[in-house]
Structures are given as C-alpha cells and as structure tokens.
Design a protein around this motif. Structure first.
Motif, mmCIF file in Angstrom:
data_model
loop_
_atom_site.group_PDB
_atom_site.id
_atom_site.type_symbol
_atom_site.label_atom_id
_atom_site.label_comp_id
_atom_site.label_asym_id
_atom_site.label_seq_id
_atom_site.Cartn_x
_atom_site.Cartn_y
_atom_site.Cartn_z
ATOM 1 N N HIS A 149 42.774 51.721 63.260
ATOM 2 C CA HIS A 149 42.164 50.994 63.913
ATOM 3 C C HIS A 149 40.486 51.063 64.085
ATOM 4 O O HIS A 149 39.973 52.082 63.988
ATOM 5 C CB HIS A 149 42.518 51.009 65.598
ATOM 6 N N LEU A 150 39.920 49.553 63.786
ATOM 7 C CA LEU A 150 38.538 49.788 63.538
ATOM 8 C C LEU A 150 37.589 48.998 64.678
ATOM 9 O O LEU A 150 36.717 49.633 65.291
ATOM 10 C CB LEU A 150 38.018 49.254 62.354
ATOM 11 N N LEU A 151 38.037 47.807 64.814
ATOM 12 C CA LEU A 151 37.407 47.061 65.765
ATOM 13 C C LEU A 151 38.563 46.226 66.613
ATOM 14 O O LEU A 151 39.698 45.774 65.962
ATOM 15 C CB LEU A 151 36.462 46.021 65.152
ATOM 16 N N ARG A 152 38.065 45.581 67.705
ATOM 17 C CA ARG A 152 38.898 44.815 68.301
ATOM 18 C C ARG A 152 38.176 43.364 68.638
ATOM 19 O O ARG A 152 36.854 43.219 69.086
ATOM 20 C CB ARG A 152 39.334 45.179 69.896
ATOM 21 N N ILE A 153 38.723 42.154 68.327
ATOM 22 C CA ILE A 153 37.964 40.943 68.183
ATOM 23 C C ILE A 153 38.902 39.970 69.162
ATOM 24 O O ILE A 153 40.001 39.862 69.050
ATOM 25 C CB ILE A 153 37.910 40.290 66.908
ATOM 26 N N VAL A 154 38.418 39.244 69.864
ATOM 27 C CA VAL A 154 39.097 37.998 70.844
ATOM 28 C C VAL A 154 38.413 36.692 70.514
ATOM 29 O O VAL A 154 37.377 36.590 70.051
ATOM 30 C CB VAL A 154 38.857 38.447 72.134
ATOM 31 N N GLN A 155 39.433 35.806 70.466
ATOM 32 C CA GLN A 155 39.063 34.542 70.222
ATOM 33 C C GLN A 155 38.878 33.730 71.319
ATOM 34 O O GLN A 155 39.826 33.543 72.257
ATOM 35 C CB GLN A 155 39.848 33.653 69.212
ATOM 36 N N LEU A 156 38.155 33.310 72.063
ATOM 37 C CA LEU A 156 37.583 32.737 73.260
ATOM 38 C C LEU A 156 37.500 31.196 73.256
ATOM 39 O O LEU A 156 37.167 30.427 74.171
ATOM 40 C CB LEU A 156 36.356 33.145 74.190
ATOM 41 N N ASP A 157 37.530 30.475 72.083
ATOM 42 C CA ASP A 157 37.562 28.934 71.905
ATOM 43 C C ASP A 157 38.557 28.673 71.025
ATOM 44 O O ASP A 157 38.516 28.893 69.573
ATOM 45 C CB ASP A 157 36.098 28.607 71.404
ATOM 46 N N PRO A 158 39.532 28.044 71.164
ATOM 47 C CA PRO A 158 39.770 27.665 72.873
ATOM 48 C C PRO A 158 40.266 28.832 73.632
ATOM 49 O O PRO A 158 40.512 30.053 72.903
ATOM 50 C CB PRO A 158 41.027 26.680 72.859
ATOM 51 N N LEU A 159 40.436 28.723 74.887
ATOM 52 C CA LEU A 159 41.119 29.870 75.881
ATOM 53 C C LEU A 159 42.544 29.492 76.071
ATOM 54 O O LEU A 159 43.087 28.236 76.209
ATOM 55 C CB LEU A 159 40.489 29.564 77.094
ATOM 56 N N LYS A 160 43.482 30.441 76.250
ATOM 57 C CA LYS A 160 44.762 30.175 76.697
ATOM 58 C C LYS A 160 44.954 30.478 78.173
ATOM 59 O O LYS A 160 44.298 31.254 78.929
ATOM 60 C CB LYS A 160 45.563 31.151 75.942
ATOM 61 N N ILE A 161 45.530 29.525 78.822
ATOM 62 C CA ILE A 161 45.858 29.527 80.192
ATOM 63 C C ILE A 161 47.394 29.855 80.435
ATOM 64 O O ILE A 161 48.311 28.996 79.846
ATOM 65 C CB ILE A 161 45.756 28.274 81.149
ATOM 66 N N ILE A 162 47.604 30.799 81.189
ATOM 67 C CA ILE A 162 48.945 31.246 81.506
ATOM 68 C C ILE A 162 49.275 30.663 82.878
ATOM 69 O O ILE A 162 48.541 31.165 83.828
ATOM 70 C CB ILE A 162 49.201 32.512 81.314
ATOM 71 N N ALA A 163 50.319 29.920 83.047
ATOM 72 C CA ALA A 163 50.637 29.528 84.556
ATOM 73 C C ALA A 163 52.174 29.438 84.821
ATOM 74 O O ALA A 163 52.939 29.551 83.822
ATOM 75 C CB ALA A 163 50.325 27.981 84.624
ATOM 76 N N SER A 164 52.642 29.988 86.121
ATOM 77 C CA SER A 164 53.812 30.128 86.596
ATOM 78 C C SER A 164 54.179 28.920 87.708
ATOM 79 O O SER A 164 53.276 29.078 88.389
ATOM 80 C CB SER A 164 54.274 31.444 86.614
ATOM 81 N N GLY A 165 55.348 28.633 87.742
ATOM 82 C CA GLY A 165 55.860 27.937 88.708
ATOM 83 C C GLY A 165 57.274 27.779 88.751
ATOM 84 O O GLY A 165 58.199 28.312 87.918
#
Length: 322
Positions: free
Chosen positions: A216-232
């Motif tokens: 492991h070297l780096l951690r990268i996140v993609q914020l565009d788009p965002l993911k929304i987690i909803a429960s119901g």
C-alpha cells in the motif's frame, strides 16, 4: 328544441355525465381502502396512509463514490512522491515513482537484442546463395555434368539455410516479446492515479520499501459524484427502481439524486432494505460521511373527464351509443 318525449332521457344523461367524476372517485377510493398495500407514495406501501399525508423522509449519509487504496506488486524503493494528502489528482496523473534503475538497464539490453539484424541478414544471404547453387547444380545435372548425389546435397543445403533463417526470425520475435515484458515491468514502477479524486492518505514516503507483502502506498477517494446510502422499510422502497430521481436535502439545500442500486435482499428481522443513489458534486462542495435526508414524494393519481366518462359508460352500458 328538445322534444318533450326525449327530455326525461336527456336529463338522465346530463345527470350521469355530471356525476361521473364523483362516481369514479368513489370507486377509486373504494378500491384503495380494499387494497391498503397500494400506496400514494413513490416506494411507500404503509397501510393507512392518506393522500394528504406528508412525504416520507429517509435518513441517509454520503459516501465516496470510489475509495481506492493504491499499491504496487513490485519490490522496490520509493524514489519520488508527486502527490500529497489533500491534493486533487486526475486519472492517469503520476503519483509515485519507484526506483527503476535496474529495470531500465534490463529494458535497454532487451531492446538491443530485439533490434539486432546481423543474424537474420547473414541467414538471408546464405539462403540466397544456396538457391543460386541449387540452380547451377540442376543445370549441370541436366547436362549430366553433376551427379545425383551433388543435386541431393544442394537441395539439402537449401533446406538447412531456410530452416536457419526461420529459426533466427523466431528468435527475434521472442526477443521482441521479452522487450515488451521488460517495458511493462518498467511501467509498473510508475504509479498513476486510476481515477479523478483526492488523496486522503499517504501510507509511505520517499526511501521506504514496497513489496507484495506490504504493497500500500496511497489512498484516493472519488467525491464527484457522491454516493448516498439510504435505508428504509422494504414496503416503502418496494416500487423504487434504478434510474428514478429522488430529492435529497443536504445542508439545507435540496438536490436531485439518481437511484443506482436497489438491494434485492431484505433483512428478515428488521424488514429493512437499502438503496444507493448518485449525487453530482462537481465543485466538491460536499464531503463524504455527512447526514442527508432522502424524500419519497407523493404520487397523486386522478382521473380526467374522459376517463371518468369511459368508466361511467362501463358502469351503465346502455349509454354507449357506438
């Protein structure tokens, strides 16, 4: 003028047409009360909900669309780091350079062998000479100035020259593959970003070693788009489909998110089901891990005048003049 004999029927027909919407609404209300599992909300199946009730709010949270821990399967020492924590990077951008001095030399050796032409040129000249020699022996043999053995030897020499050229060509092809393999290994020592995103963690720095056991070297996140987690409740989410657009409230602002996934699995104990939505975030205004509300809007249905009339005619067939 309306004939006095037809006036009663005209009044009856006028009364029926005037009351048709009321009859249709009453029948629709009766069907709704007889089948409480049908809901007036998108994705809602709660019995007893009335058409005037408020939309249902689902508690949800944002999540990075992709969360990638970048590593390397090579054994090498980090030579340069070109991205720091918090930096925005593009797909294909160089992030880390591993030491590649040894591999570069191997690439040059492989390239030298793959581009060598001496052996093939020698084999081609030898083949051309054997062809000329065979033609000469054939001519002498036709005049009985060469024996059968000499003709056979000339043909054998030609076959050997042909096989030698083919062997050198195959060797050159194998060397070209070895060159491609060495170049691929060299490219693997340059670590590039697979996505557009933000560097959120730098695991190793210059001078540290990386190996298959500790890649492991780096951690990268993609914020565009965002993911929304909803429960119901599974009945609330029962009619939601992939591609539906739902309003979400995030930091007091209402935006539109698109449903990407509806879980086919319902928790047997709680009766809950979760969905995933995609929310555009081009300016990276919103971060991952914040609470949002997903609203299930009312889906109101009404019968227009033509539908009411058709339903009334089905109820009173004698009015159909077709």
């Amino acid at each position: 003028m309306i004939d006095s004999r037809t006036r009663p029927w005209s009044l009856v027909l006028f009364s029926l047409l005037t009351c048709a919407p009321v009859v249709a609404q009453a029948q629709e209300s009766g069907r709704s009360s007889a089948r409480p599992e049908r809901s007036d909300f998108v994705g809602v199946g709660t019995p007893g909900e009335s058409k005037g009730s408020a939309p249902i709010q689902l508690e949800a949270y944002t999540q990075a669309y992709r969360d990638i821990l970048i590593g390397s399967s090579e054994t090498a020492v980090i030579q340069d780091v070109w991205a720091e924590e918090g930096e925005t990077v593009k797909a294909g951008q160089t992030l880390i350079q591993l030491n590649d001095s040894v591999v570069r030399i191997a690439v040059e050796v492989a390239r030298s062998a793959a581009t060598a032409k001496g052996e093939i040129d020698t084999a081609k000249h030898s083949l051309a000479d054997k062809k000329r020699r065979l033609e000469q022996v054939k001519e002498l043999h036709s005049r009985e100035h060469a024996t059968d053995q000499e003709l056979w030897n000339a043909r054998l020499d030609l076959d050997e020259a042909t096989a030698r050229l083919q062997a050198y060509e195959e060797l050159t092809h194998r060397r070209q593959l070895e060159l491609a393999q060495a170049e691929a290994q060299l490219a693997r020592l340059t670590i590039k970003s697979p996505i557009d995103g933000v560097v959120v963690e730098q695991v190793k720095d210059v001078g540290q070693a990386v190996s298959p056991a500790d890649p492991h070297l780096l951690r990268i996140v993609q914020l565009d788009p965002l993911k929304i987690i909803a429960s119901g409740n599974a009945r609330q989410l029962g009619v939601i489909e992939v591609g539906d657009s739902l309003p979400v409230t995030i930091r007091g602002k209402t935006l539109e998110a698109v449903v990407e996934f509806v879980s086919p699995v319902v928790d047997a104990q709680s009766g809950m089901r979760h969905i995933k939505l995609r929310l555009p975030n081009p300016n990276l205004e919103y971060s991952a891990g914040i609470a949002v509300d997903v609203r299930l809007q009312p889906k109101r249905s009404s019968l227009d005048r033509e539908q009411s009339l058709n339903q009334t005619i089905r109820q009173f067939p004698f009015l159909d003049r077709k």
